[in-house]
Design a protein around this motif. Structure first.
Motif, PDB file in Angstrom:
ATOM      1  N   PRO A 270       0.825  -1.207   0.000  1.00 11.55           N
ATOM      2  CA  PRO A 270       0.000   0.000   0.000  1.00 11.55           C
ATOM      3  C   PRO A 270       0.861   1.259   0.000  1.00 11.55           C
ATOM      4  O   PRO A 270       2.018   1.234   0.414  1.00 11.55           O
ATOM      5  CB  PRO A 270      -0.788  -0.115   1.305  1.00 11.55           C
ATOM      6  CG  PRO A 270       0.115  -0.905   2.203  1.00 11.55           C
ATOM      7  CD  PRO A 270       0.830  -1.889   1.305  1.00 11.55           C
TER       8      PRO A 270
ATOM      9  N   LEU B   3       0.298   4.634   1.748  1.00 11.27           N
ATOM     10  CA  LEU B   3      -0.602   5.239   2.717  1.00 11.27           C
ATOM     11  C   LEU B   3      -0.174   6.626   3.162  1.00 11.27           C
ATOM     12  O   LEU B   3      -0.890   7.298   3.880  1.00 11.27           O
ATOM     13  CB  LEU B   3      -0.725   4.324   3.943  1.00 11.27           C
ATOM     14  CG  LEU B   3      -1.238   2.906   3.634  1.00 11.27           C
ATOM     15  CD1 LEU B   3      -1.220   2.058   4.899  1.00 11.27           C
ATOM     16  CD2 LEU B   3      -2.637   2.949   3.027  1.00 11.27           C
ATOM     17  N   SER B   4       1.025   7.053   2.698  1.00 10.66           N
ATOM     18  CA  SER B   4       1.483   8.398   3.022  1.00 10.66           C
ATOM     19  C   SER B   4       2.512   8.820   1.986  1.00 10.66           C
ATOM     20  O   SER B   4       3.033   7.984   1.226  1.00 10.66           O
ATOM     21  CB  SER B   4       2.116   8.437   4.424  1.00 10.66           C
ATOM     22  OG  SER B   4       3.362   7.759   4.419  1.00 10.66           O
TER      23      SER B   4
ATOM     24  N   ASN C  15       0.479   6.945  -4.112  1.00 13.24           N
ATOM     25  CA  ASN C  15      -0.074   7.676  -2.984  1.00 13.24           C
ATOM     26  C   ASN C  15      -1.204   8.622  -3.393  1.00 13.24           C
ATOM     27  O   ASN C  15      -2.022   9.018  -2.558  1.00 13.24           O
ATOM     28  CB  ASN C  15       1.047   8.471  -2.303  1.00 13.24           C
ATOM     29  CG  ASN C  15       0.583   9.195  -1.065  1.00 13.24           C
ATOM     30  OD1 ASN C  15       0.090   8.574  -0.139  1.00 13.24           O
ATOM     31  ND2 ASN C  15       0.732  10.508  -1.056  1.00 13.24           N
TER      32      ASN C  15
ATOM     33  N   ARG D  50      -6.713   5.287  -1.454  1.00 16.00           N
ATOM     34  CA  ARG D  50      -5.859   4.313  -0.774  1.00 16.00           C
ATOM     35  C   ARG D  50      -6.627   3.048  -0.398  1.00 16.00           C
ATOM     36  O   ARG D  50      -7.833   3.079  -0.166  1.00 16.00           O
ATOM     37  CB  ARG D  50      -5.232   4.958   0.458  1.00 16.00           C
ATOM     38  CG  ARG D  50      -4.342   6.138   0.101  1.00 16.00           C
ATOM     39  CD  ARG D  50      -3.865   6.888   1.330  1.00 16.00           C
ATOM     40  NE  ARG D  50      -3.087   8.068   0.943  1.00 16.00           N
ATOM     41  CZ  ARG D  50      -2.680   9.002   1.791  1.00 16.00           C
ATOM     42  NH1 ARG D  50      -2.982   8.896   3.075  1.00 16.00           N
ATOM     43  NH2 ARG D  50      -1.980  10.036   1.372  1.00 16.00           N
ATOM     44  N   ASN D  51      -5.897   1.958  -0.271  1.00 18.69           N
ATOM     45  CA  ASN D  51      -6.523   0.682   0.088  1.00 18.69           C
ATOM     46  C   ASN D  51      -7.168   0.759   1.465  1.00 18.69           C
ATOM     47  O   ASN D  51      -8.251   0.202   1.675  1.00 18.69           O
ATOM     48  CB  ASN D  51      -5.480  -0.433   0.059  1.00 18.69           C
ATOM     49  CG  ASN D  51      -4.803  -0.565  -1.290  1.00 18.69           C
ATOM     50  OD1 ASN D  51      -3.887   0.197  -1.594  1.00 18.69           O
ATOM     51  ND2 ASN D  51      -5.256  -1.486  -2.118  1.00 18.69           N
TER      52      ASN D  51
ATOM     53  N   ASN E  89      -8.686   6.809   2.615  1.00 22.36           N
ATOM     54  CA  ASN E  89      -8.292   8.095   3.204  1.00 22.36           C
ATOM     55  C   ASN E  89      -9.342   8.621   4.184  1.00 22.36           C
ATOM     56  O   ASN E  89     -10.544   8.560   3.909  1.00 22.36           O
ATOM     57  CB  ASN E  89      -8.113   9.150   2.107  1.00 22.36           C
ATOM     58  CG  ASN E  89      -7.334   8.659   0.910  1.00 22.36           C
ATOM     59  OD1 ASN E  89      -7.711   7.675   0.278  1.00 22.36           O
ATOM     60  ND2 ASN E  89      -6.261   9.350   0.567  1.00 22.36           N
TER      61      ASN E  89
ATOM     62  N   TYR F 248     -12.080   0.003   3.686  1.00 18.43           N
ATOM     63  CA  TYR F 248     -11.011  -0.363   2.769  1.00 18.43           C
ATOM     64  C   TYR F 248     -11.565  -0.434   1.348  1.00 18.43           C
ATOM     65  O   TYR F 248     -12.769  -0.616   1.134  1.00 18.43           O
ATOM     66  CB  TYR F 248     -10.424  -1.726   3.158  1.00 18.43           C
ATOM     67  CG  TYR F 248      -9.964  -1.781   4.597  1.00 18.43           C
ATOM     68  CD1 TYR F 248      -8.631  -1.580   4.941  1.00 18.43           C
ATOM     69  CD2 TYR F 248     -10.888  -1.998   5.623  1.00 18.43           C
ATOM     70  CE1 TYR F 248      -8.214  -1.605   6.268  1.00 18.43           C
ATOM     71  CE2 TYR F 248     -10.480  -2.022   6.962  1.00 18.43           C
ATOM     72  CZ  TYR F 248      -9.153  -1.827   7.273  1.00 18.43           C
ATOM     73  OH  TYR F 248      -8.753  -1.842   8.577  1.00 18.43           O
TER      74      TYR F 248
ATOM     75  N   THR G  99      -8.705   1.957  -6.901  1.00 13.22           N
ATOM     76  CA  THR G  99      -7.756   2.150  -5.819  1.00 13.22           C
ATOM     77  C   THR G  99      -6.371   1.691  -6.267  1.00 13.22           C
ATOM     78  O   THR G  99      -6.192   1.213  -7.391  1.00 13.22           O
ATOM     79  CB  THR G  99      -8.211   1.385  -4.551  1.00 13.22           C
ATOM     80  OG1 THR G  99      -7.406   1.766  -3.448  1.00 13.22           O
ATOM     81  CG2 THR G  99      -8.114  -0.111  -4.739  1.00 13.22           C
ATOM     82  N   HIS G 100      -5.386   1.836  -5.415  1.00 13.95           N
ATOM     83  CA  HIS G 100      -4.040   1.360  -5.699  1.00 13.95           C
ATOM     84  C   HIS G 100      -4.040  -0.175  -5.721  1.00 13.95           C
ATOM     85  O   HIS G 100      -4.712  -0.792  -4.904  1.00 13.95           O
ATOM     86  CB  HIS G 100      -3.095   1.874  -4.617  1.00 13.95           C
ATOM     87  CG  HIS G 100      -1.728   1.285  -4.660  1.00 13.95           C
ATOM     88  ND1 HIS G 100      -0.817   1.644  -5.624  1.00 13.95           N
ATOM     89  CD2 HIS G 100      -1.125   0.341  -3.896  1.00 13.95           C
ATOM     90  CE1 HIS G 100       0.299   0.965  -5.428  1.00 13.95           C
ATOM     91  NE2 HIS G 100       0.134   0.160  -4.386  1.00 13.95           N
TER      92      HIS G 100
ATOM     93  N   THR H 229      -5.071  -5.184   0.248  1.00 14.90           N
ATOM     94  CA  THR H 229      -6.179  -4.800   1.124  1.00 14.90           C
ATOM     95  C   THR H 229      -6.448  -5.871   2.176  1.00 14.90           C
ATOM     96  O   THR H 229      -6.657  -5.560   3.357  1.00 14.90           O
ATOM     97  CB  THR H 229      -7.441  -4.534   0.281  1.00 14.90           C
ATOM     98  OG1 THR H 229      -7.208  -3.388  -0.547  1.00 14.90           O
ATOM     99  CG2 THR H 229      -8.648  -4.273   1.162  1.00 14.90           C
TER     100      THR H 229
END
Length: 521
Positions: free
Chosen positions: A160, A162-163, A464, A468-469, A472, A478, A484-485, A500
């Motif tokens: 993932p 995630l940031s 990013n 996101r999985n 956000n 999820y 999504t990614h 995920t």
């Protein structure tokens, strides 16, 4: 009670995961979560599983894939089945195609060039040499360098984002020299091939993402590489057979699949998802996984006030893939002169793209035709064919908005274009017909803006920057699927389901059973 006796073990209840949608991502996530010990329920609005990866049954015994028509890079799904105690090949018969597809490049005055795209590199080089002799030596260099590129791209596909810090991970920085993010697919292919037709043979695959090879990031040259390296497969019975096999395995693991049960909303306590409302009934869940089309479902199911990163305004302004105009034709007779997959590339290919991007209907469109009965006779009655015709067109954002008025004219254009493939008397032989326009994708199949390949895969909507999985601004919610990614395309969606499922297991304190090892040897 004897104080020396150990206290009885406290049995923790199995966490409940509710999944919205029985498309390929939802089914893959359900399989893995159930295999890891979760109680899993899927709520699907339609009466069948598969989402767009389903088989349409038409009057007269014709069968059509609704969306995807081939199976690419089966290794990921093989690994998912194995992790669930099953074997993909025992559940689905996969037929490897050779040629993988036939490309017809239209030329002036009917002087067309044909390329049978075979995974046999000696034969492929010979076929290219017959069209553009100078480009044949580029084939093996393309394969070698894209083998390295796929290895470099693996980190982006297996975990993932995630940031923003994830973008600066050492392996991502090391990959930049291979990914060449400043180049587009066509530009990158100029390093191997000088003839625009040969470049197109290795770049039309960007249409799998709904993008132009002139605007799609160069990392996606791996799409054609994957085809030649690992094969293009036809699942006997159509791609819906894969979805049905996934559902069988999921149910054997205890997954409850509720068909014809639309989800009305995701419920929240603050920013934490607590369950959903489906079929008018409230269902509590420890985690919710949304596999519905992102642009269509998010504004309907998730309160706008929770979604700062992907508010209604952001979703409305995002960039989306093209759409497709579809004809599913049950036809009397067989067409041995057609390959299983045939792509007709208009001499005006770049003008087609410009028209689509401008929201205009292409005047002399390129198109793709699927003729599966030459490989799989179960797709049509004896002596008949089930032809699938796809024409790329603009989505409903800034393009044609009155498809009810435009569809009959464009249908005639598409049928007429088939004459370039030798199908001159097709009209009189059609026994059943179904049409899906961009409006139909939106209204009937719940595809946001009719964009059949979801959010565009430009650099600012990947990694990013993509939804996101672990969605956000929320907790316990999820995403899986093309929105999504890591992105669109069946192998990538399956990989996204692994990402995920692993996040859900980690967040619920479950043992992590998901092995994300794409392309591991």
């Amino acid at each position: 009670m004897n104080a020396s006796l150990p206290a009885p073990a406290i049995r923790r209840p199995r966490p409940h995961v509710a999944i919205i949608g029985a498309g390929p991502g939802g089914l893959a996530a359900a399989m893995q979560l159930a295999a890891g010990g979760a109680r899993v329920s899927i709520y699907e609005k339609d009466s069948v599983v598969g989402g767009r990866t389903r088989t349409l049954q038409a009057p007269g015994g014709y069968r059509f894939d609704l969306g995807p028509t081939f199976f690419l890079y089966p290794r990921i799904l093989e690994e998912i089945f194995a992790a669930c105690g099953a074997t993909l090949q025992d559940e689905v018969e996969l037929l490897r195609l050779d040629p993988q597809y036939r490309l017809i490049f239209e030329g002036a005055d009917g002087r067309n060039a044909t390329l049978d795209a075979t995974p046999d590199l000696d034969r492929l080089e010979a076929a290219i040499r017959a069209i553009a002799p100078q480009d044949a030596p580029g084939v093996r260099r393309f394969m070698s360098e894209n083998r390295e590129k796929l290895a470099a791209f693996k980190p982006a596909l297996e975990r993932p984002f995630l940031s923003a810090a994830d973008l600066m991970a050492p392996d991502m920085l090391r990959s930049l020299k291979h990914l060449r993010p400043h180049k587009m697919v066509d530009g990158d292919l100029r390093r191997y091939f000088s003839d625009p037709r040969i470049r197109l043979a290795f770049s039309f695959q960007t249409k799998y993402l709904g993008m132009s090879p002139f605007k799609c990031p160069s990392m996606f040259t791996i799409l054609s590489f994957l085809e030649y390296e690992f094969g293009v497969f036809h699942p006997r019975g159509g791609c819906g057979a894969v979805s049905e096999a996934m559902a069988r395995v999921a149910e054997r693991l205890g997954v409850e699949i509720h068909l014809s049960t639309p989800v009305e909303e995701v419920t929240f306590d603050g920013a934490r998802a607590t369950g959903l409302v489906a079929g008018g009934r409230a269902i509590a869940a420890d985690a919710v996984v949304m596999n519905a089309d992102f642009a269509h479902a998010t504004p309907k199911l998730i309160p706008n006030g929770i979604r700062k990163a992907w508010s209604d305004g952001k979703i409305a302004k995002a960039r989306y893939s093209c759409s497709t105009f579809m004809l599913y034709l049950g036809v009397e007779g067989r067409f041995p002169e057609l390959a299983h997959h045939t792509i007709l590339l208009s001499q005006e290919y770049q003008r087609n793209i410009a028209q689509i991007e401008a929201g205009e209907i292409p005047s002399v469109p390129s198109l793709y035709i699927h003729n599966p009965v030459n490989t799989d006779e179960t797709m049509a009655p004896p002596g008949h064919s089930a032809l699938y015709v796809l024409v790329p067109v603009g989505n409903l954002r800034g393009g044609v908005t009155d498809w009810e008025a435009e569809a009959p004219r464009f249908r005639d254009i598409a049928i007429s274009r088939l004459k370039a493939l030798g199908l001159h008397d097709l009209e009189s032989r059609i026994r059943t017909e179904r049409m899906v326009t961009p409006q139909g994708w939106q209204d009937e199949f719940a595809v946001g803006f009719g964009a059949t390949f979801n959010l565009s895969h430009d650099l600012l909507q990947m990694l990013n920057f993509r939804p996101r999985n672990r969605f956000n601004d929320t907790r316990g919610l999820y995403l899986v699927g093309g929105g999504t990614h890591p992105g669109s395309g069946l192998p990538v969606i399956y990989e996204g389901a692994r990402i995920t499922a692993k996040l859900v297991q980690q967040d619920l304190g479950m043992a992590v059973t998901v092995d994300t090892s794409m392309a591991a040897e």
